[in-house]
Enzyme design. Sequence first.
Site, PDB file in Angstrom:
ATOM      1  N   HIS A 159      41.587 -67.331   0.086  1.00  0.00           N
ATOM      2  CA  HIS A 159      43.049 -66.764  -0.367  1.00  0.00           C
ATOM      3  C   HIS A 159      42.682 -65.666  -1.562  1.00  0.00           C
ATOM      4  CE1 HIS A 159      45.143 -69.829   1.716  1.00  0.00           C
ATOM      5  NE2 HIS A 159      44.177 -70.514   1.251  1.00  0.00           N
ATOM      6  N   SER A 280      32.360 -38.636  -9.170  1.00  0.00           N
ATOM      7  CA  SER A 280      33.648 -38.237  -9.034  1.00  0.00           C
ATOM      8  C   SER A 280      33.679 -36.802  -9.493  1.00  0.00           C
ATOM      9  CB  SER A 280      34.573 -39.030  -9.888  1.00  0.00           C
ATOM     10  OG  SER A 280      35.864 -38.183 -10.307  1.00  0.00           O
ATOM     11  N   LYS A 286      32.283 -42.088 -13.380  1.00  0.00           N
ATOM     12  CA  LYS A 286      32.372 -42.800 -12.085  1.00  0.00           C
ATOM     13  C   LYS A 286      31.055 -43.007 -11.311  1.00  0.00           C
ATOM     14  CE  LYS A 286      35.898 -43.536 -10.224  1.00  0.00           C
ATOM     15  NZ  LYS A 286      36.822 -44.814  -9.773  1.00  0.00           N
ATOM     16  N   GLU A 293      32.930 -47.937   1.506  1.00  0.00           N
ATOM     17  CA  GLU A 293      34.469 -47.665   1.884  1.00  0.00           C
ATOM     18  C   GLU A 293      34.544 -46.900   3.075  1.00  0.00           C
ATOM     19  OE1 GLU A 293      36.705 -46.212  -1.923  1.00  0.00           O
ATOM     20  OE2 GLU A 293      34.521 -46.087  -2.437  1.00  0.00           O
TER      21      GLU A 293
END
Length: 458
Positions: A159, A280, A286, A293
């Site tokens: 969970h 980025s 970043k 992804e």
Amino acid sequence: MKIEDKPWGGRFSESTDREVENFTASVHYDRRLYRYDIEGSVAHARMLAKQGIISQQEARAIRSGLGKILADIEAGNFAFQAGDEDIHMAVEKALIARIGEAGGKLHTGRSRNDQIALDIRLYLRAEISRVVGLLKSLKAGFIELAKKEMGAVMPGYTHMQKAQPVLLSHYLLAFREMFDRDEARMLDCLKRVNVMPLGAAALAGTGLPIDRDYVARLLKFPAVTENSIDTVSDRDFVAEFIFAASLIMMHMSRFCEDLVLWSSGEFGYVEIADAFTTGSSIMPQKKNPDVAELIRGKTGRVYGNLVALLTILKGLPMTYNRDLQEDKEPLFDTVDTVAACLGILAAMVGRLTFNRNRMEAEAGGGFATATDVAEYLVMKGVPFREAHGIVGRLVAFCIQNGKELTGLTLKEFRNFDKGFEKDLFLSLTARQSVNARKSVGGTAEETVRKRIAEIERW
Ligand code: ARG
């Protein structure tokens, strides 16, 4: 293209509308099958000659003509046009243009309906081998990493809440097991792909004295399809492949999801090598896990391909329908996507650095060893349900007093149950908890090492 130049132009009096020609064409993507189309035609021509349906001389002319077309396509010297409709007609037309009448005999006893079934099966057979090879490399990468990180303890989650400590290597081997089943699924799918369809012709077979077994031998198929109607109508083997690929994608995606989370500042469990991340355009600080992804995102795309194909198939009247031409783009896209993802993930896995200290520090906290404390009481004869309640109250006490289980004294423990003794402190740390889980499939270092040895013995 003029109607009299089309192989099927005979019964038509009007040329095909230009838009219809473009709309029905598949040659801009099914040209990818050229090698298999030609390989199938060569085998077919050899069979026709062996059976005396065409002469040996004609078969030789066909073979050499097809060989030259193959070379031209590979050298980029072959002009495909939308008017060719599909790869089959493009090759056949070129053959007739080059060798004349003998070329017109190639399509004897054959239809594009069984021809396309053959092309896809030959193509998929090769691609399954490639995918399995990529899976093997990825599996090897996970084993390497599991060996390298042996001993590292991390929090295990259910969970998305800290549950129980596990060995990082055990976590990594979980993916190795998944990819192992994926490989088995691919190889099982291959059995149904690897059946020779040629000879089904349009749908009913042919009255000409063909020898299907001979074609199967030439093309190294262990068997021929048993029903001509089934042969030209179904693409279940394509759906099966895309499903198997979907599961591979799903497994990769779940690992990637963990990488995305774990590489965040908040977790800080893992660092992905710079070469496998991107920056980025606005935020200079970043470093983003885009590869992970994208694998996660592309998984959705492959699922889409599966649903597309299943939907294409579901309402088709028997037997062949042109809808079946729509199987190829989802199939090709799936092959490209799963192969690219497998390759890049294998490379990225080799470039992960785990922050073992951080993981281990997190593994012990959050009452992750509460189950161990309950199991301790079980070993002292307390029924598990009761032990669960006792430890639950202990945890509540800790929360109220801002303590961890490891910070309690024996006296405090004994306030909750007289069964607690000094040896309790042998099962309170994350590492102790991990190493107690020695049964088959458990996370103890000893068990995980055994599993690695077993895998490596195969
Ligand atoms: N290009 C077609 C396909 O992909 C094969 C051709 C069958 N066409 C036909 N009119 N029977 O399925």
